[in-house]
Design an enzyme around this catalytic site. Structure first.
Site, short mmCIF file in Angstrom:
data_model
loop_
_atom_site.label_atom_id
_atom_site.label_comp_id
_atom_site.label_asym_id
_atom_site.label_seq_id
_atom_site.Cartn_x
_atom_site.Cartn_y
_atom_site.Cartn_z
N GLU A 103 -8.85 1.75 -1.95
CA GLU A 103 -9.60 1.51 -0.72
C GLU A 103 -10.33 2.77 -0.26
OE1 GLU A 103 -7.11 -0.10 2.35
OE2 GLU A 103 -8.35 0.75 3.92
N TRP A 147 -12.06 12.04 8.11
CA TRP A 147 -10.63 11.76 8.29
C TRP A 147 -10.25 10.44 7.63
CZ3 TRP A 147 -8.14 7.75 11.16
CH2 TRP A 147 -6.72 7.79 11.05
N GLU A 178 -4.51 -7.16 5.25
CA GLU A 178 -3.67 -5.99 5.57
C GLU A 178 -2.76 -6.35 6.74
OE1 GLU A 178 -5.87 -2.56 6.94
OE2 GLU A 178 -4.28 -1.18 6.34
N ASP A 194 -5.06 3.79 -0.12
CA ASP A 194 -6.22 4.06 0.75
C ASP A 194 -6.56 5.55 0.67
OD1 ASP A 194 -8.12 4.14 2.75
OD2 ASP A 194 -6.89 3.11 4.26
N ARG A 197 0.86 -1.18 0.00
CA ARG A 197 0.00 0.00 0.00
C ARG A 197 0.90 1.23 0.00
NH1 ARG A 197 -3.90 2.39 4.83
NH2 ARG A 197 -1.98 3.49 5.33
N TYR A 207 -3.07 11.89 5.52
CA TYR A 207 -3.47 10.61 6.10
C TYR A 207 -2.32 9.60 6.02
CZ TYR A 207 -4.93 5.86 6.36
OH TYR A 207 -4.95 4.54 6.69
N GLU A 237 -13.93 -1.26 6.38
CA GLU A 237 -13.31 -1.37 7.71
C GLU A 237 -14.17 -0.77 8.82
OE1 GLU A 237 -9.60 0.68 6.59
OE2 GLU A 237 -10.07 2.18 8.10
N HIS A 240 -9.11 6.83 2.25
CA HIS A 240 -9.65 7.12 3.58
C HIS A 240 -10.89 8.01 3.52
CE1 HIS A 240 -8.64 6.71 7.99
NE2 HIS A 240 -8.25 5.57 7.47
N ARG A 257 -13.82 -5.33 3.32
CA ARG A 257 -12.73 -5.19 4.30
C ARG A 257 -13.18 -5.24 5.75
NH1 ARG A 257 -8.19 -3.68 4.02
NH2 ARG A 257 -8.45 -1.90 5.40
#
Ligand code: EZ4
Ligand code: CO
Length: 411
Positions: free
Chosen positions: A244, A411, A347, A218, A153, A165, A270, A220, A291
């Site tokens: 992601e 975030w 991950e 990612d 990643r 991030y 997630e 985010h 995920r």
């Protein structure tokens, strides 16, 4: 309910400790002396989960048969008028893991054998490369590749933005970023600056590492659907394994827009707590990887149900593996990863700090980027309460994000 092999639960212990970071651990003890452990950590809201377990869940478990995993799962899910939600589902998840651990120990089999046995030799992972600029990120990726990781990643600081991030400068984790005042650190966000810099990271990565290494990224949850669609198209030439959390998706239909515009594979989940949170994403085939974590989506039982449902729609599992999931969750996910026919990738950010290794003893090992699960009965991870007592809970928060004009952002 009366069953043949009764293994009555006599004690439910809830321990909040901070060996490097906060973890909420459940230990379920049975009359035979066999006990099991589960992870209930909800990052930044640890005491809510601990109180919920202690006050509301533990009393319901005493005297029940630890073998009745499904009935206890349903009891804690349907039996709670409120159902779902991160706090309840993390508690269901922790209890569920502990019960699978107990069943494995009682049967003298590793949990993956109870799930149906191995579908593969070991659990393929991806590692994180992060840096203050593209070169630093790619140097770290090169180190990881030389250690044997084949999937990386990539995250790099956005030029002109203090603290992107995943990039923490001289701080080792979000704990340190909060310095002396335990309040959420604030990080700025500019979609324009991000969109203008991210392609270069992947262009340079492909130029340096060639076509064989698998890359991912990612976002985010910071983009709108149409921005995410543009990003997916922009990154198509660099052939990502997946992109992601391109968009936050409380509204799952948001992903239809992204999907319609790009062939970059998409991953999300997630922060999801149940199969219901990802049902539309999966059955419409708007995503490629789901995920959800064992801790946050109802344990082994919850994750197994999501995996089986996802398999029908060519969606593979890629469970969350952040440092705020304890080694117990890693173990649970490794057993699922070994079994699930539609396992994708895990991950991996390491098995935790030196302090965490004193508290959690496990027989997982990483070799050439793959997690090998040991042959211990149950989950193969133990929790040392005395060691945990040396690391008391410290209040901690994840960061928040604001646009440059001060507007609170994802975030
Ligand atoms: O958001 O650790 O994929 N990993 C991540 C992590 C998590 C945080 C909070 O769990 O997105 O950065
Ligand atoms: Co993520």
């Amino acid at each position: 309910m009366k069953t043949g092999r009764n293994l009555a639960i006599t004690d439910v212990r809830v321990i909040v400790s901070s060996p490097g970071r906060n973890f909420v651990t459940v230990k379920i003890v049975t009359e035979s002396g066999i006990y099991g452990v589960g992870d209930a950590t909800v990052n930044g809201r640890e005491m809510a989960v601990a109180t919920y377990l202690q006050e509301h869940v533990a009393p319901c478990l005493i005297g029940r048969n630890a073998h009745d995993i499904e009935d206890i799962w349903q009891y804690l899910y349907k039996g709670v008028y409120w159902r779902r939600g991160p706090i309840n589902m993390a508690c269901v998840g922790a209890v569920d893991m502990a019960l699978w651990d107990i069943k494995g120990k009682a049967a003298d089999l590793p949990v993956y054998e109870l799930l149906g046995g191995k579908s593969r030799r070991a659990v393929t992972t991806y590692a994180h490369a992060t840096g203050n600029d593209v070169t630093e990120t790619l140097d770290q990726a090169a180190r990881l590749i030389s250690e044997g990781f084949q999937t990386i990643r990539l995250q790099s600081a956005v030029p002109g933005m203090e603290g992107s991030y995943g990039v923490m400068g001289d701080k080792k984790d979000y704990f340190e970023m909060q310095s002396s005042r335990p309040l959420p650190p604030e990080q700025p966000w500019s979609t324009r600056k991000y969109m203008n810099s991210v392609e270069d990271l992947f262009r340079q990565a492909r130029a340096r590492f060639g076509p064989d290494v698998q890359l991912l990224h990612d976002v985010h949850s910071r983009l709108t659907p149409i921005e995410a669609a543009r990003l997916g198209k922009m990154l198509e030439p660099y052939d990502l394994l997946f992109l992601e959390d391109a968009v936050a998706a409380e509204n799952q239909e948001s992903y239809r827009i992204v999907r319609d515009h790009t062939t970059t594979p998409l991953a999300i989940g997630e922060v999801y707590n149940t199969i219901w949170d990802c049902k539309d994403l999966i059955q419409n085939q708007w995503i490629d990887y789901i995920r959800t974590a064992a801790t946050h989506a109802g344990g082994i039982t919850g994750l197994r149900r999501i995996a089986d449902f996802a398999a029908i729609y060519h969606v593979r599992i890629a469970p969350h593996g952040a440092p705020d999931l304890s080694p117990i969750c890693y173990a649970a996910q490794s057993h699922i990863g070994l079994w699930a026919p539609n396992f994708g990738i895990q991950e991996f950010v390491g098995f935790g700090s030196a302090q965490s290794a004193e508290v959690f003893r496990h027989d997982l090992r990483i070799e050439n980027g793959m997690i090998h699960v040991g042959e211990s009965a149950g989950l193969g991870v133990d929790f040392d309460e005395e060691a945990a007592a040396r690391y008391p809970y410290k209040r901690s928060y994840l960061p928040v994000s604001r646009l440059e004009d001060g507007t609170l952002w994802s975030w």
